[in-house]
Design a protein around this motif. Structure first.
Motif, short mmCIF file in Angstrom:
data_model
loop_
_atom_site.label_atom_id
_atom_site.label_comp_id
_atom_site.label_asym_id
_atom_site.label_seq_id
_atom_site.Cartn_x
_atom_site.Cartn_y
_atom_site.Cartn_z
N PRO A 310 0.74 -1.16 0.14
CA PRO A 310 -0.02 0.08 0.16
C PRO A 310 0.76 1.45 -0.06
O PRO A 310 0.56 2.23 -0.69
CB PRO A 310 -0.96 -0.10 1.25
N TYR A 313 2.40 1.92 -3.52
CA TYR A 313 1.29 2.23 -4.50
C TYR A 313 0.75 3.71 -4.23
O TYR A 313 -0.11 4.08 -4.97
CB TYR A 313 0.13 1.14 -4.81
N VAL A 314 1.27 4.45 -3.17
CA VAL A 314 1.21 5.73 -3.07
C VAL A 314 2.21 6.59 -3.49
O VAL A 314 2.38 7.39 -4.60
CB VAL A 314 0.68 6.23 -1.71
N GLN A 359 -1.21 4.93 -17.63
CA GLN A 359 -2.18 5.91 -16.93
C GLN A 359 -2.87 5.58 -15.83
O GLN A 359 -3.06 6.60 -14.99
CB GLN A 359 -3.24 5.84 -18.32
N ARG A 360 -3.18 4.54 -15.53
CA ARG A 360 -3.55 4.22 -14.14
C ARG A 360 -2.79 4.98 -13.18
O ARG A 360 -3.20 5.46 -12.09
CB ARG A 360 -3.48 2.56 -13.73
N ILE A 362 -0.42 7.09 -13.24
CA ILE A 362 -0.50 8.65 -13.35
C ILE A 362 -1.70 9.26 -12.63
O ILE A 362 -1.57 10.18 -11.90
CB ILE A 362 -0.53 9.08 -14.70
N MET A 363 -2.90 8.54 -12.95
CA MET A 363 -3.97 8.89 -12.27
C MET A 363 -4.03 8.61 -10.71
O MET A 363 -4.54 9.71 -9.99
CB MET A 363 -5.15 8.27 -12.91
N VAL A 364 -3.74 7.75 -10.32
CA VAL A 364 -3.39 7.31 -8.81
C VAL A 364 -2.69 8.40 -8.29
O VAL A 364 -2.84 9.03 -7.14
CB VAL A 364 -3.08 5.80 -8.68
N THR A 366 -1.89 11.36 -9.35
CA THR A 366 -2.51 12.66 -9.26
C THR A 366 -3.71 13.10 -8.31
O THR A 366 -3.20 14.04 -7.75
CB THR A 366 -3.09 12.87 -11.01
N TYR A 367 -4.17 12.03 -7.99
CA TYR A 367 -5.14 11.78 -7.08
C TYR A 367 -4.64 12.05 -5.87
O TYR A 367 -5.01 12.83 -5.04
CB TYR A 367 -6.02 10.48 -7.28
N ALA A 376 -3.53 12.88 3.65
CA ALA A 376 -3.80 11.38 3.79
C ALA A 376 -3.29 10.34 2.98
O ALA A 376 -3.16 9.27 3.31
CB ALA A 376 -5.33 11.60 3.39
N TYR A 377 -2.42 10.69 2.04
CA TYR A 377 -2.05 9.86 1.23
C TYR A 377 -0.48 9.93 1.06
O TYR A 377 0.29 9.06 1.75
CB TYR A 377 -2.39 9.71 -0.34
N LYS A 380 1.04 10.68 4.96
CA LYS A 380 1.11 9.38 5.42
C LYS A 380 1.64 8.21 4.96
O LYS A 380 2.47 7.60 5.70
CB LYS A 380 -0.47 8.69 5.22
N ALA A 381 1.97 8.10 3.85
CA ALA A 381 2.87 6.86 3.17
C ALA A 381 4.28 7.13 3.40
O ALA A 381 5.02 6.49 3.91
CB ALA A 381 2.77 6.91 1.53
N ILE B 11 -9.87 13.73 -12.36
CA ILE B 11 -8.60 13.22 -12.29
C ILE B 11 -7.94 13.12 -13.79
O ILE B 11 -6.41 13.78 -13.74
CB ILE B 11 -8.18 11.85 -11.65
N ALA B 15 -4.48 15.42 -14.94
CA ALA B 15 -3.42 14.82 -15.39
C ALA B 15 -3.08 14.89 -16.64
O ALA B 15 -2.05 14.32 -17.38
CB ALA B 15 -3.52 13.12 -14.92
N LEU B 17 -4.55 13.89 -19.40
CA LEU B 17 -4.72 12.77 -20.01
C LEU B 17 -6.12 12.48 -20.75
O LEU B 17 -7.11 12.69 -20.22
CB LEU B 17 -4.57 11.50 -19.29
N TYR B 27 -11.49 2.04 -15.67
CA TYR B 27 -10.49 2.98 -14.68
C TYR B 27 -10.95 3.29 -13.58
O TYR B 27 -10.33 3.19 -12.47
CB TYR B 27 -9.87 4.52 -15.58
N LEU B 31 -9.05 2.19 -10.05
CA LEU B 31 -8.85 3.05 -9.28
C LEU B 31 -9.30 2.88 -7.84
O LEU B 31 -8.64 3.05 -6.83
CB LEU B 31 -9.08 4.70 -9.86
N LEU B 37 -6.77 -0.80 -1.59
CA LEU B 37 -5.76 -1.41 -1.17
C LEU B 37 -4.80 -0.44 -0.28
O LEU B 37 -4.24 -0.86 0.82
CB LEU B 37 -4.56 -1.82 -2.36
N VAL B 38 -4.82 0.69 -0.64
CA VAL B 38 -3.76 1.94 -0.07
C VAL B 38 -4.73 2.36 1.09
O VAL B 38 -3.79 2.53 2.10
CB VAL B 38 -4.06 3.12 -1.04
N MET B 41 -3.23 1.59 4.63
CA MET B 41 -2.35 2.33 5.60
C MET B 41 -2.99 2.84 6.78
O MET B 41 -2.28 3.30 7.80
CB MET B 41 -1.78 3.57 4.85
#
Lengths: 495, 95
Positions: A310, A313-314, A359-360, A362-364, A366-367, A376-377, A380-381, B11, B15, B17, B27, B31, B37-38, B41
């Motif tokens: 986890p 993946y941040v 792309q997935r 990049i979007m994660v 960016t979010y 929070a992301y 925290k990571a 998003i 980005a 895109l 997507y 996402l 999963l994240v 934490m």
């Protein structure tokens, strides 16, 4: 009949120095092997026949002087993530399909200065994002041990090429396991050095705080020779470490009496998605071998290691979304047809040229970095990363090295995990913590175990060290390779 | 954590895109799964823990303020999609 492909880099180097073979002969031999066999594997994106022969001739001249460096004339392959002057550098992406790099990465320069001949550029997951080499724009690479199976990723082409002995050795990069996991899947030896040990200059960036280049070869002794050439401070890389480079070959023969090996209890627990029984039996047999060689096995704890995936993946997507913003269709790389305005040029060029996994991520990223979510992301990571890293620091108070499986299972089949990104991500559960902590680790072949289709495939074991302990890892791996011959096994189809 | 199609659109825009409408749903699912999963934490309390930005807590190295790069405009522009008179060409921004 010559059988140069059965020789390690260490052996080839000695033969070249003794004048038993010329670099031209050796380079021709491996270029022919690639030409005859790579159709089956797809391990190369670019083969540099002309340049390789020029470099080989230069190497032979140098060898005649009698004081050429150890790797002079040895042909190797570079992962296509390293910029190579005048040679296509695609990073496995449509985005860079037409990109001819105008400069060399420091790794490439260092290797060339050490006398290495470049055979070509190896296939890889797009922008190093993947664990199976299936995200490459140039198609999947096949595992030389079974052509239905993946070679692992992201340095899948490098691992497959060395596994099939189409190249005596190669370079790779490792952000979350991209050297160690494919090395394990293809039955070769790979080393991810300490973060900052090898320059990142000219290595196309994925996640800058994790990326590290390293050697992939047939043995620990080969990796030592290659790391001697690759490593070193580089003022062109702002996170390069100003620390002198030891001779990594010097300690190879030290005996292992009294070596304290830590076994993380979390990695050996029977949990869902953990190591399967056959892999476990193989790893245990390797540990028994170490015990027989005088090492002591000590159970340790890495209590936060379960959070590695986890956290990764941040951190990795966040840094990737930042790094990949440079691909805008303006200065280099792919540009879409007939953009109607500047924004259309940016978004369509990126949308058309990046594959789905890129792309997935990049979007994660960016979010995770967007306003209101940063704490929070990403923050925290980064905090958890500290805890994961502290676990290792504590462990090294009690042990010299840590051993663990490289992967929970042996090489899976092409297409087996492509529909489910999460299951693909979890194939790196044992390798990721090392990148988060910035420490060095190797994967060495220790036997075979059936994959999910019942095919016997290589098993890799990780040897993990404290910061800058590469020489110790290589010593520990080399001693095992003096007593066993798993690293000498070759896939039947490529013998 | 569930990400809806509208959020994916937002998003993707951030980005830069261009995502095909046909791909938006997949997507959104991907996402959402990744963020689930994240979310693991959150199980650990990190109050008082310093964030780690570098494995050795090293600080950024500074260099002397002098010109070290040579002008390689031609070589760099040769690999650009579209240039003219030493400039990079893009669609007109201001009418």
């Amino acid at each position: 009949m010559s059988n140069y492909h059965t020789k390690t880099v260490t052996e080839l180097s000695a033969m070249l120095q003794a004048g038993e073979v010329s670099s031209v002969e050796l380079t021709r031999y491996f270029l022919d092997r690639i030409k005859n066999s790579d159709d089956k594997l797809n391990s190369f994106i670019t083969v540099c026949e002309e340049q390789a022969m020029v470099q080989a001739k230069e190497s032979d001249e140098k060898l005649k002087t009698g004081n050429a460096p150890a790797l002079t004339g040895v042909p190797i392959a570079h992962k296509d993530i390293f910029c190579t002057d005048g040679v296509k550098t695609s990073c496995g992406s449509k985005m860079l399909d037409s990109f001819i790099s105008p400069y060399d990465a420091t790794v490439v320069t260092n290797m060339r200065n050490a006398g290495v001949v470049m055979l070509g550029k190896t296939n890889m997951d797009e922008f190093a994002m993947g664990s199976s080499n299936e995200t490459s724009f140039y198609g999947a690479v096949k595992n030389p041990w079974n052509l239905k199976a993946v070679p692992g990723g992201s340095s899948g082409g490098s691992a497959a090429a060395v596994g099939a002995r189409l190249a005596p050795a190669s370079t790779g990069t490792d952000t979350g396991g991209s050297i160690r996991q494919p090395a394990a899947f293809c039955g070769i030896t790979g080393l991810k050095p300490t973060y900052g040990r090898v320059s990142r200059f000219g290595m196309i960036a994925f996640a800058s705080s994790l990326d590290q280049a390293g050697p992939m070869g047939q043995s620990a002794s080969d990796c030592a020779l290659l790391l001697n050439a690759m490593a070193g401070f580089d003022d062109k890389d702002s996170t390069s470490i100003e620390k002198s480079v030891p001779d990594y070959s010097a300690d190879l023969n030290k005996p292992l009496d009294g070596l304290r090996i830590g076994l993380p209890k979390e990695y050996f627990e029977h949990t869902e998605g953990g190591m399967n029984a056959e892999v476990e039996a193989t790893i245990k047999a390797a540990l028994d071998q170490y015990k027989a060689m005088g090492a002591e096995l000590i159970e340790i704890e890495l209590p936060n290691s379960g959070l590695s995936v986890p956290v990764y993946y941040v951190v990795a997507p966040a840094e990737c979304s930042t790094n990949l913003s440079r691909f805008d269709g303006v200065r280099y790389g792919y540009r879409c047809e007939d953009p109607k305005d500047l924004n259309d040029l940016y978004t369509r060029s990126r949308g058309e040229a990046f594959g789905a996994e890129v792309q997935r991520r990049i979007m994660v990223g960016t979010y995770a970095l967007s306003s209101g979510y940063y704490d929070a992301y990403y923050l925290k990571a980064q905090k958890l990363r500290h805890l994961i890293s502290d676990d290792f620091t504590k462990a090294y108070e009690k042990v010299d090295v840590i051993m663990a499986p490289a992967t929970p299972e042996t090489a899976f089949n092409i297409g087996e995990k492509t529909d489910d990104p999460i299951s693909m991500y979890l194939s790196d559960i044992y390798t990721i913590a090392v990148n988060l902590a910035g420490i060095p680790a190797m994967s060495i072949p220790v036997g075979f175990a059936n994959n999910s289709s019942g095919v016997s495939m290589p098993v890799g074991m990780q040897i993990i060290g404290n910061h800058f302990e590469e020489a110790k890892l290589l010593n520990v791996a080399h001693q095992y390779q003096q007593k066993t011959d798993w690293h000498k096994q070759m896939p039947e189809e490529f013998q | 954590m569930s990400i809806e199609v509208d959020e994916v659109k937002k998003i993707a825009k951030l980005a830069a895109l261009n995502v095909d409408d046909a791909d938006l749903q997949s997507y959104a699912t991907n996402l959402s799964n990744i963020l689930d999963l994240v979310a693991q934490m959150d199980a650990v309390d990190t109050t008082g823990v310093t964030p780690m930005s570098h494995p050795f807590d090293a600080v950024q190295r500074l260099r002397e303020d002098k010109v070290t790069e040579v002008d390689r405009r031609e070589a760099f522009q040769k690999i650009a999609p579209n240039t003219e008179d030493g400039l990079y060409l893009v669609p007109k921004v201001i009418e």
